[in-house]
Design a protein around this motif. Structure first.
Motif, PDB file in Angstrom:
ATOM      1  N   VAL A 258       0.864  -1.174   0.000  1.00  0.00           N
ATOM      2  CA  VAL A 258       0.000   0.000   0.000  1.00  0.00           C
ATOM      3  C   VAL A 258       0.901   1.225   0.000  1.00  0.00           C
ATOM      4  CG1 VAL A 258      -1.779   1.269   1.269  1.00  0.00           C
ATOM      5  CG2 VAL A 258      -1.816  -1.231   1.226  1.00  0.00           C
ATOM      6  N   TYR A 267      -2.371   4.347  -3.170  1.00  0.00           N
ATOM      7  CA  TYR A 267      -2.210   3.349  -4.238  1.00  0.00           C
ATOM      8  C   TYR A 267      -2.148   1.970  -3.601  1.00  0.00           C
ATOM      9  CZ  TYR A 267      -0.842   7.380  -7.066  1.00  0.00           C
ATOM     10  OH  TYR A 267      -0.823   8.599  -7.707  1.00  0.00           O
ATOM     11  N   ILE A 268      -2.421   0.958  -4.413  1.00  0.00           N
ATOM     12  CA  ILE A 268      -2.341  -0.427  -3.951  1.00  0.00           C
ATOM     13  C   ILE A 268      -1.724  -1.265  -5.052  1.00  0.00           C
ATOM     14  CG2 ILE A 268      -4.719  -0.905  -4.691  1.00  0.00           C
ATOM     15  CD1 ILE A 268      -4.899  -2.867  -2.334  1.00  0.00           C
ATOM     16  N   ILE A 291      -5.134   0.683   4.979  1.00  0.00           N
ATOM     17  CA  ILE A 291      -5.577   1.911   4.310  1.00  0.00           C
ATOM     18  C   ILE A 291      -6.288   2.818   5.309  1.00  0.00           C
ATOM     19  CG2 ILE A 291      -7.122   2.849   2.555  1.00  0.00           C
ATOM     20  CD1 ILE A 291      -6.582   0.273   0.929  1.00  0.00           C
ATOM     21  N   ALA A 302     -11.691   3.129   2.361  1.00  0.00           N
ATOM     22  CA  ALA A 302     -11.242   2.062   1.464  1.00  0.00           C
ATOM     23  C   ALA A 302     -12.411   1.526   0.637  1.00  0.00           C
ATOM     24  CB  ALA A 302     -10.606   0.929   2.255  1.00  0.00           C
ATOM     25  N   ASP A 303     -12.165   1.338  -0.641  1.00  0.00           N
ATOM     26  CA  ASP A 303     -13.155   0.754  -1.546  1.00  0.00           C
ATOM     27  C   ASP A 303     -12.933  -0.761  -1.560  1.00  0.00           C
ATOM     28  OD1 ASP A 303     -14.518  -0.256  -3.765  1.00  0.00           O
ATOM     29  OD2 ASP A 303     -14.287   1.591  -4.912  1.00  0.00           O
ATOM     30  N   GLN A 306     -12.707  -2.426  -5.053  1.00  0.00           N
ATOM     31  CA  GLN A 306     -11.466  -2.175  -5.778  1.00  0.00           C
ATOM     32  C   GLN A 306     -10.309  -2.988  -5.197  1.00  0.00           C
ATOM     33  OE1 GLN A 306      -9.279   1.441  -5.177  1.00  0.00           O
ATOM     34  NE2 GLN A 306      -8.651   1.562  -7.327  1.00  0.00           N
ATOM     35  N   VAL A 307     -10.216  -3.013  -3.869  1.00  0.00           N
ATOM     36  CA  VAL A 307      -9.146  -3.791  -3.236  1.00  0.00           C
ATOM     37  C   VAL A 307      -9.264  -5.258  -3.628  1.00  0.00           C
ATOM     38  CG1 VAL A 307      -8.197  -4.590  -1.039  1.00  0.00           C
ATOM     39  CG2 VAL A 307      -8.884  -2.191  -1.304  1.00  0.00           C
ATOM     40  N   ARG A 321      -5.937   4.389  -5.746  1.00  0.00           N
ATOM     41  CA  ARG A 321      -7.155   4.041  -5.026  1.00  0.00           C
ATOM     42  C   ARG A 321      -8.282   4.990  -5.391  1.00  0.00           C
ATOM     43  NH1 ARG A 321      -7.892   4.481  -0.216  1.00  0.00           N
ATOM     44  NH2 ARG A 321      -6.104   5.604   0.636  1.00  0.00           N
TER      45      ARG A 321
END
Length: 322
Positions: A258, A267-268, A291, A302-303, A306-307, A321
């Motif tokens: 992360v 960013y991830i 996050i 945090a989404d 998306q993760v 992100r």
């Protein structure tokens, strides 16, 4: 082993690393020398804020280029260049083809001292000591690591010795396998073009394990050795005399990273786990927790979807992100 493990004192020198991979074309590409304020490829000042260095950019392939030629010229390894360009041929990208160079990196979440090797990422980070008043820097290089059944050991160790033009003493297991194939291996391989250790080797305080060069540079960025850490010949030549004996080496397995840039944007990044296990709910919750911790405990920062998608793809790409 965990990253807090210390190894037993260095006992004996066994040079175990060996590759069964051979490739066709090889173009030696220099990392270049610094001119003015320009640093060599892979060298970056440590960011004052955030934990990211470098940038993603594109280059145009010529008729003679292979994707591996381009990777070596731009300080990335086989898996990195392949995952960044999934629709481009490794051997014949074609004249005029746009090739993405994944030259941006999230620094490992570890102490920034000595050498940190992330086996999941197939990448080495070196934090050289600097004099008072000098800007702290990080250097990063692609590496090859141990293949299945010969995993590179994890933990904190240190460098113990530097060997220039080392001889290679194939261990009994390699000699036995070679004999069974009808291709017997000599007891000693002297320095030279046929030596799989290359021109330079740095011994670790783990019996039988080294950071070394290679006579098969196309294998850099692969899981292809018997556990040792391989570097491109140019890369190990650039650090060999600058890494003091006794330098800490932290070998980690961090398939999920992360990051935050200097502006605080998140960013991830995810790589295929070395144990090939699928990322489960616990992993998802751990990443989301990291996050949210960075976002001052904001439980809605945090989404989850998306993760989850980034973890499922695990293609090494750094994703902003949402």
């Amino acid at each position: 082993m965990t990253s807090s493990t210390r190894y037993h004192p260095f006992q004996r020198f066994k040079q175990l690393c060996f590759s069964r991979f051979t490739f066709a074309a090889w173009l030696i590409a220099s990392t270049g020398a610094a001119s003015g304020d320009e640093l060599p490829k892979g060298h970056f000042p440590l960011p004052e804020a955030g934990n990211m260095v470098g940038e993603v950019y594109t280059v145009t392939a010529s008729e003679e280029d292979t994707l591996l030629d381009i990777a070596q010229a731009h300080n990335v390894g086989y898996e990195e260049i392949r995952m960044a360009n999934p629709d481009v041929s490794i051997w014949l990208p074609g004249e005029g083809t746009e090739v993405t160079i994944p030259g941006q990196f999230i620094l490992p979440d570890e102490e920034r001292t000595g050498i940190v090797i992330n086996v999941a990422e197939l990448r080495l980070y070196y934090y050289p000591e600097v004099e008072e008043g000098e800007t702290p820097q990080v250097e990063t290089y692609p590496v090859g690591i141990g293949r299945d059944a010969y995993n590179t050991p994890l933990g904190i160790t240190e460098t113990t010795m530097r060997l220039e033009n080392p001889a290679w003493y194939p261990p009994e297991s390699i000699r036995r396998e070679a004999a069974e194939r009808g291709d017997p291996t000599p007891e000693v391989v002297p320095p030279g073009a046929d030596n799989p250790l290359g021109q330079y080797a740095i011994l670790l305080d783990i019996p039988g394990y080294l950071i070394h060069g290679t006579n098969q540079p196309d294998g850099i960025g692969m899981r292809a050795s018997r556990g040792c850490i391989r570097m491109h010949p140019d890369d190990i030549a650039s650090i060999f005399w600058r890494v003091p004996v006794g330098t800490q080496v932290n070998i980690i397995d961090s398939p999920i990273k992360v990051g935050w840039d200097t502006d605080g944007k998140g960013y991830i990044q995810a790589f295929t786990a070395t144990d090939e296990k699928a990322y489960g709910m616990d992993t998802l919750l751990n990443v989301v927790g990291l996050i949210e911790q960075h976002e001052s405990g904001n439980a809605h920062s945090a989404d989850y979807q998306q993760v989850r998608e980034v973890l499922e793809r695990a293609n090494g790409q750094i994703v902003p992100r949402s």
